[in-house]
Design a protein around this motif. Structure first.
Motif, PDB file in Angstrom:
ATOM      1  N   GLU A  42     -19.556   3.525   7.647  1.00  0.00           N
ATOM      2  CA  GLU A  42     -19.035   4.924   7.445  1.00  0.00           C
ATOM      3  C   GLU A  42     -19.888   5.674   6.400  1.00  0.00           C
ATOM      4  O   GLU A  42     -20.246   5.027   5.401  1.00  0.00           O
TER       5      GLU A  42
ATOM      6  N   ILE B  20      -5.686   4.197  22.116  1.00  0.00           N
ATOM      7  CA  ILE B  20      -5.708   2.520  22.306  1.00  0.00           C
ATOM      8  C   ILE B  20      -5.588   1.816  20.971  1.00  0.00           C
ATOM      9  O   ILE B  20      -5.947   2.519  19.820  1.00  0.00           O
ATOM     10  N   TYR B  21      -5.010   0.829  21.053  1.00  0.00           N
ATOM     11  CA  TYR B  21      -4.925  -0.143  19.627  1.00  0.00           C
ATOM     12  C   TYR B  21      -6.558  -0.635  19.589  1.00  0.00           C
ATOM     13  O   TYR B  21      -6.889  -1.609  20.666  1.00  0.00           O
ATOM     14  N   GLY B  22      -7.368  -0.403  18.961  1.00  0.00           N
ATOM     15  CA  GLY B  22      -8.675  -0.677  18.971  1.00  0.00           C
ATOM     16  C   GLY B  22      -9.495   0.380  17.977  1.00  0.00           C
ATOM     17  O   GLY B  22      -9.640   1.329  18.438  1.00  0.00           O
TER      18      GLY B  22
ATOM     19  N   ASN C 234       2.964  -1.044  20.272  1.00  0.00           N
ATOM     20  CA  ASN C 234       1.983  -1.854  21.039  1.00  0.00           C
ATOM     21  C   ASN C 234       2.995  -2.882  21.778  1.00  0.00           C
ATOM     22  O   ASN C 234       3.328  -3.839  21.080  1.00  0.00           O
TER      23      ASN C 234
ATOM     24  N   ASN D  47     -11.499  -4.313   4.255  1.00  0.00           N
ATOM     25  CA  ASN D  47     -11.312  -4.828   5.344  1.00  0.00           C
ATOM     26  C   ASN D  47     -12.530  -5.916   5.895  1.00  0.00           C
ATOM     27  O   ASN D  47     -12.212  -6.871   6.531  1.00  0.00           O
TER      28      ASN D  47
ATOM     29  N   ARG E 201      -4.404  13.380  16.875  1.00  0.00           N
ATOM     30  CA  ARG E 201      -4.875  11.902  17.018  1.00  0.00           C
ATOM     31  C   ARG E 201      -4.034  11.299  18.079  1.00  0.00           C
ATOM     32  O   ARG E 201      -4.443  10.910  19.094  1.00  0.00           O
TER      33      ARG E 201
ATOM     34  N   GLU F 229      -7.424   1.846  13.053  1.00  0.00           N
ATOM     35  CA  GLU F 229      -6.715   0.919  14.125  1.00  0.00           C
ATOM     36  C   GLU F 229      -6.571   1.573  15.481  1.00  0.00           C
ATOM     37  O   GLU F 229      -6.667   0.831  16.411  1.00  0.00           O
ATOM     38  N   HIS F 230      -6.828   2.964  15.423  1.00  0.00           N
ATOM     39  CA  HIS F 230      -6.680   3.838  16.777  1.00  0.00           C
ATOM     40  C   HIS F 230      -8.102   3.870  17.147  1.00  0.00           C
ATOM     41  O   HIS F 230      -8.821   4.204  16.220  1.00  0.00           O
TER      42      HIS F 230
ATOM     43  N   PHE G  48       1.857   3.074  13.483  1.00  0.00           N
ATOM     44  CA  PHE G  48       1.078   2.883  14.844  1.00  0.00           C
ATOM     45  C   PHE G  48       2.021   2.761  15.990  1.00  0.00           C
ATOM     46  O   PHE G  48       2.910   2.272  16.024  1.00  0.00           O
TER      47      PHE G  48
ATOM     48  N   GLY H 235     -11.826   1.241  14.186  1.00  0.00           N
ATOM     49  CA  GLY H 235     -12.931   0.996  13.133  1.00  0.00           C
ATOM     50  C   GLY H 235     -13.166  -0.418  12.730  1.00  0.00           C
ATOM     51  O   GLY H 235     -14.105  -1.180  12.599  1.00  0.00           O
ATOM     52  N   VAL H 236     -11.887  -1.098  12.519  1.00  0.00           N
ATOM     53  CA  VAL H 236     -11.774  -2.509  12.013  1.00  0.00           C
ATOM     54  C   VAL H 236     -12.149  -3.463  13.232  1.00  0.00           C
ATOM     55  O   VAL H 236     -12.258  -4.671  13.101  1.00  0.00           O
TER      56      VAL H 236
ATOM     57  N   SER I  70      -0.240  -0.874   9.304  1.00  0.00           N
ATOM     58  CA  SER I  70      -0.914  -0.276  10.520  1.00  0.00           C
ATOM     59  C   SER I  70      -1.084  -1.216  11.630  1.00  0.00           C
ATOM     60  O   SER I  70      -1.581  -0.955  12.636  1.00  0.00           O
TER      61      SER I  70
ATOM     62  N   MET J 213     -12.280   0.651   5.007  1.00  0.00           N
ATOM     63  CA  MET J 213     -13.271  -0.128   5.775  1.00  0.00           C
ATOM     64  C   MET J 213     -13.840  -1.288   4.897  1.00  0.00           C
ATOM     65  O   MET J 213     -14.261  -2.331   5.339  1.00  0.00           O
TER      66      MET J 213
END
Lengths: 360, 360
Positions: free
Chosen positions: B275, A265-267, B81, B344, B130, A312-313, B78, A269-270, B59, B341
């Motif tokens: 993290e 999915i696009y989703g 989408n 961000n 992944r 992003e994954h 990425f 840690g951010v 990304s 992270m």
């Protein structure tokens, strides 16, 4: 139409969560000063006003400033950061501001640089051991109280605790034990000082104990926050039912790997944060997929969860029987592990009725 | 003056990191298309231009849109989408846009809704698992390539991989093994297709392998990103020296607990992200304290690290010999575990020279 990770809010459930907590506070005849660090939204904050709430808790001066537009009695439940004295002074000029102190240095610093009077709570460590003064250090607490009370710039308000060790619980029974132990510690302390200082407030508040315990009549104020949305962590702790969780992230599917039963999915840690649960059956879990409904979402899809996240994954472990139901370009709804961290990463909420709700 | 958690940037070190990677790419005679997901800043991006860099990686389409103001050749690394087709079309109208595809569905969706021509890479899974297509699935890759090449809306650009399994390495030797294995897998694949398609680009890129390996001449393009700041995770992997880390968070001290050798800072999961590293000696580590200098910071203070984080609080384990050097109202500098992270979460950077640098 959803095109990228979107944090959905079930407004009805959210309002129900608020109502339930308000009723609980009322039944115990204690003040309810909800913590707004979870939603960080003036609009969601306004829903509390409908239940007569007139004072709030936040965890930073930045949040205090944001909410000071609508609220004039705010406790910053974080050890006072004396470097932000300018913000403190500008807030204290306009609203009733309560700060947390736990050292002589902080009180001295406030005394010398405050331009407007603030309320001060002594932060008590009732067992979480993150910060605060040990309630057995009576002589030290006595000295802190004296310094606060004698200063013209601070009003001694009472004692405040956060029983964060409730987050280690895994059942309602364990949560009740923490509640009893923590409350008794702070109440005993307050009784010790009740002759010397009148009208002290005893303030407690964490979502697990406030959700599970029924009686708060020994204290004066409760300050839970996360309950407004709840999340998978609260569910694991035993603080809520899964259908009380009022926030879910909708995420586009960008790839499907049938050979290993995984959906990408696009989703990442951010969006979710990298907070995870350790589950006996699945190991690390970063989110739980729920059934998508016409509006909103339904029950969890068993064994369908985020097993890993990068920036992003997100990788969703998917039962073989489910994976053929999904295709690239669909969206899945995912319950977050820690709604405070997730909400903090997203710029706004979308209600299941299609309304956009902004936040700090 | 620092009053709250502030992400400091050592601009000199950052530029040095950029220069080193640029030289490496030049020496191997490969294109360098740096990944900008770490810094997410137009200003930091502009530093790359001084070394002749003219194309970048991001990304998300949101980042592509932000950087499209300054760059006209962008790869979105990425899996495409397809729900964001409007953004894709508006970008493709103005810049050279490369997308990643790995399924027939995506290509069909693009074919039917693209209004402007884009470049398409087939995303190859060289061992990270992944996402991406297994390089042994020659028939499937052949079909994807055919679909891309035959479409008027997509130009077949080549093969792209991210050897993210390098993040599991714990030495330069291990990283070199991953680099060799991953590069060979994608190069072999590209050779297979070289008769059918001319001018295919083989693109690889992750900070560990690009930092440690010396020879990239087998591929056409590298895309590392994190190296711009590096962080404790890269140091643990073996990808950088500790003094190459170019970002550190300055955090106010709000409480000190001498009895348990802990310092409480204003700096939590909403600043650092949650993290963490697992270190043999200390267990979970969420950040490493470094010596504060007149401008910037120096070496790590041994055994002084963030041992836990909540939303706004950080708890620093502090050696007994160090703790008396600190007082409430001081600031500590902390190296982040994962700079992507952390960056961000912060709204801007402050350079050690006092400049503010904004980001997306």
């Amino acid at each position: 139409m959803i095109t990228k990770p979107t944090l959905f809010l079930d407004e009805k459930q959210c309002r129900k969560n608020i109502e339930t907590m308000c009723s609980k506070a009322k039944k115990s005849n204690v003040d309810f000063r909800p913590h707004f660090k979870t939603h960080q939204s003036q609009e969601i904050g306004s829903w509390f006003k409908e239940f007569g709430i007139d004072k709030i808790t936040v965890s930073s001066l930045e949040m205090a400033r944001y909410f000071a537009e609508d609220w004039n009695d705010i406790t910053v439940a974080f050890p006072v950061n004396i470097l932000e004295i300018e913000t403190i002074n500008s807030l204290a000029q306009n609203i009733e501001l309560n700060l947390l102190v736990e050292s002589r240095e902080s009180i001295t610093a406030l005394e010398s640089s405050l331009k407007h009077r603030v309320g001060a709570f002594i932060k008590i460590d009732t067992g979480y051991h993150r910060t605060g003064v040990d309630p057995n250090q009576i002589a030290e607490i006595d000295e802190l109280a004296r310094m606060i009370a004698e200063s013209e710039m601070t009003e001694f308000k009472g004692f405040l605790a956060h029983a964060g060790h409730s987050y280690k619980c895994r059942s309602k029974e364990e949560i009740r034990v923490v509640h009893k132990q923590s409350t008794e510690a702070i109440v005993t302390l307050a009784e010790h000082f009740s002759n010397k200082y009148s009208d002290l407030t005893v303030s407690i508040g964490d979502t697990p104990t406030c959700s599970v315990a029924d009686d708060f009549s020994m204290v004066d104020e409760i300050r839970p926050g996360n309950f407004v949305f709840y999340d998978l962590a609260q569910h694991q702790i035993g603080a809520c039912e899964i259908n009380q969780i009022a926030a879910a992230m909708a995420c586009p599917i960008v790839a499907i790997h049938k050979a290993r039963n995984e959906i990408v999915i696009y989703g990442g840690g951010v969006h979710f944060s990298k907070e995870c649960l350790e589950e006996e059956k699945h190991g690390a879990v970063y989110g739980q997929v729920v059934e998508k409904k016409e509006t909103g979402w339904g029950d969890p899809t068993p064994d369908m969860y985020i097993k890993s996240l990068s920036q992003e994954h997100g990788i969703i472990a998917t039962p073989e029987s489910e994976i053929s139901k999904y295709k690239v370009g669909d969206c899945v709804h995912v319950l977050p592990v820690h709604s405070c961290m997730t909400a903090n990463l997203m710029k706004s909420y979308k209600t299941t009725d299609g309304k956009t709700i902004s936040r700090l």
